[in-house]
Design an enzyme around this catalytic site. Structure first.
Site, mmCIF file in Angstrom:
data_model
loop_
_atom_site.group_PDB
_atom_site.id
_atom_site.type_symbol
_atom_site.label_atom_id
_atom_site.label_comp_id
_atom_site.label_asym_id
_atom_site.label_seq_id
_atom_site.Cartn_x
_atom_site.Cartn_y
_atom_site.Cartn_z
ATOM 1 C CD GLU A 47 11.188 3.686 11.242
ATOM 2 O OE1 GLU A 47 10.846 4.606 12.041
ATOM 3 O OE2 GLU A 47 11.460 3.874 10.056
ATOM 4 C CE LYS A 99 -1.834 2.984 2.051
ATOM 5 N NZ LYS A 99 -1.804 4.473 1.795
ATOM 6 C CB CYS A 131 10.996 8.501 11.522
ATOM 7 S SG CYS A 131 12.062 7.338 10.657
ATOM 8 C CD GLU A 166 7.660 11.802 14.325
ATOM 9 O OE1 GLU A 166 8.627 11.516 13.622
ATOM 10 O OE2 GLU A 166 6.574 11.199 14.253
#
Length: 512
Positions: A259, A183, A295, A394
């Protein structure tokens, strides 16, 4: 072919069973050029019916052995051909990502696309070099411990490194003998679809690689809940990672490889002042590379108070050299932000940080608004206070915040003051301090005297809310797409050995 023409002719349908097909509903999703805001493609918007078809195709390919039961040499040869074909079409992939994902062509040509080729080759070469084992037993028995492919792997991928992470996930999964359903990110799906086209041209059997573009809450959810998917590998936000854990518990308890997010500290100890220019260069790479859409972005800079003033001035000078601009320009270091909503979220983080007492040392503004694209200056915030929104969340943009400390123990406490634990970077010339601090900071990867996630030989994954059970890199990446099986043979007369069954089962022995 002109890059824009290439993008306009790139595949935009789902790839199922070796064919490009429209979504069953006929629906499509828009894909925009982040550098101009212009619509560049309408891509298939897959739903549950399409996911069912892709999973059925992957399952059929796995069960009939067209890939899973190939000899190691045959699988290795096919993957090496695939890597060669990707390499010969490298410029196409660079061009697609520069327009569909806003990534600088320099990054694509020097990092992302070569990485895909390297990953496919690395795990192809590993296929015939990873062995099971024989467990120690008595003379009457033989115990084999084998690794087998898990089956059908669903790969749900992020938009910040579309083609690089396709390789990172699919390479080891294929090497282990699995079939995959991918996906791709809805914001930047085109390079993944091109990847599928190359797989078919390279001779990867039909059904082994399938791609279902679509929305995460529809196609991604359908993969997560599908009872015939044996494992999900996911890179993305922590809340979505948590959703996949729920999907697994609500369906077939499939293996989940996560992750997730990060809020990575960069720690500059008091003895690191020997070459602050070099330190500042690394801090900038960690904070601004890929427009901070990473990330492991080193957005929290922790500096010893004795070095603060000099480091801030040096880092500001370095930031000024990071050119923001058209991703197609060879001199561009920071390309476009992926979408307008992300641009406004980044600017909102900066505004909130200032309201919480931080000061803008460099940047802080939107650029090139007249272009219609989504660009932000590399930004340095000073005096960021622990506990504020910027400290906790973040940003996923080219923004770093600076906080001072007095002692190593204080630096460790600040570094660990986060729900994440993906990566930390440490600058020091004292090996004893380096080891002590590295052991105390809770992160899956610790880089010393230079920003790095490691390389293909080392596992990469996080702790705490950055995920678990997921390792990209090393033999660990291949093993996570396998399952362990024990095969116990009773030798000699064929009679069961006393205690052998009882050691592994609570069932009564049969009379057979």
């Amino acid at each position: 072919m002109d890059a824009l023409d290439l993008v306009k002719t790139a595949p935009r349908q789902a790839f199922i069973g070796g064919r490009f097909v429209d979504a069953a509903s006929g629906a499509s999703l828009p894909s925009y050029n982040p550098a101009t805001g212009e619509l560049i493609a309408e891509v298939a918007d897959c739903g549950e019916v399409d996911v069912d078809a892709a999973v059925a195709s992957a399952r059929a390919a796995f069960e009939d052995g067209r890939w899973s039961r190939l000899s190691p040499a045959e699988r290795k040869s096919a993957m090496l051909r695939f890597a060669d074909l990707i390499e010969s079409h490298a410029q196409d992939l660079v061009d697609i990502e520069s327009i569909d994902a806003g990534k600088p062509v320099v990054d694509g040509a020097e990092s992302d696309v070569p990485h895909v080729v390297e990953v496919i080759r690395y795990y192809a070469e590993m296929i015939d070099k990873v062995f099971g084992k024989v467990a120690p037993t008595g003379a009457e028995s033989l115990a084999l411990v084998v690794k087998q492919p898990v089956g059908v792997v669903g790969a749900v991928l992020p938009w910040n490194f579309p083609i690089a992470l396709v390789g990172q996930k699919v390479g080891p999964a294929l090497a282990a003998g699995n079939s995959v359903v991918i996906k791709p990110p809805e914001q930047a799906p085109l390079s993944t679809l091109y990847f599928a086209r190359l797989a078919a041209e390279a001779g990867i059997p039909d059904g082994v690689i399938n791609v279902v573009p679509g929305r995460g809450e529809v196609a991604g959810r359908a993969l997560g809940l599908h009872p015939d998917v044996d494992a999900i590998t996911f890179t993305g936000s922590t809340p979505v990672g948590q959703a996949f854990l729920r999907y697994a518990s609500e369906s077939n308890m499939k293996k989940i490889v996560l992750e997730c997010g990060g809020k990575s500290p960069q720690i500059v100890l008091g003895d690191a002042g020997r070459d602050l220019a070099a330190v500042a260069e690394q801090l900038a790479v960690a904070g601004f590379w890929n427009a901070g859409q990473n990330c492991t972005c080193g957005s929290r800079i922790l500096v010893h108070e004795s070095l603060h003033d000099e480091l801030v001035a040096t880092l500001a000078a370095v930031a000024a050299e990071w050119q923001v601009g058209d991703p197609r320009d060879q001199s561009t270091a920071i390309g476009a932000i992926i979408e307008e909503a992300a641009l406004h979220r980044i600017l909102g983080h900066i505004e909130d940080a200032v309201a919480d007492g931080a000061t803008v040392v460099h940047g802080g503004k939107r650029l090139f608004e007249e272009s219609g694209g989504w660009f932000v200056e590399p930004t340095i915030l000073d005096n960021v206070r622990p506990g504020t929104r910027f400290w906790r969340e973040e940003v996923f943009g080219p923004v770093v915040g600076i906080t001072t400390f007095r002692t190593d123990d204080e630096a460790i406490a600040l570094a660990n003051d986060t729900e994440y634990g993906l990566l930390a970077t440490l600058f020091t010339h004292d090996i004893d301090r380096a080891i002590r601090v590295s052991r105390a900071v809770r992160a899956g990867v610790i880089a010393i005297n230079g920003y790095s996630e490691g390389d293909l030989t080392t596992p990469f994954g996080g702790l705490k809310m950055s995920g678990f059970g997921g390792q990209d890199g090393g033999v660990e990446a291949l093993e996570q797409y396998t399952e362990t099986k024990t095969i116990w043979l009773t030798l000699g007369s064929g009679e069961p050995q006393p205690g052998a069954a009882a050691a592994t089962s609570n069932e009564e022995p049969s009379d057979a």
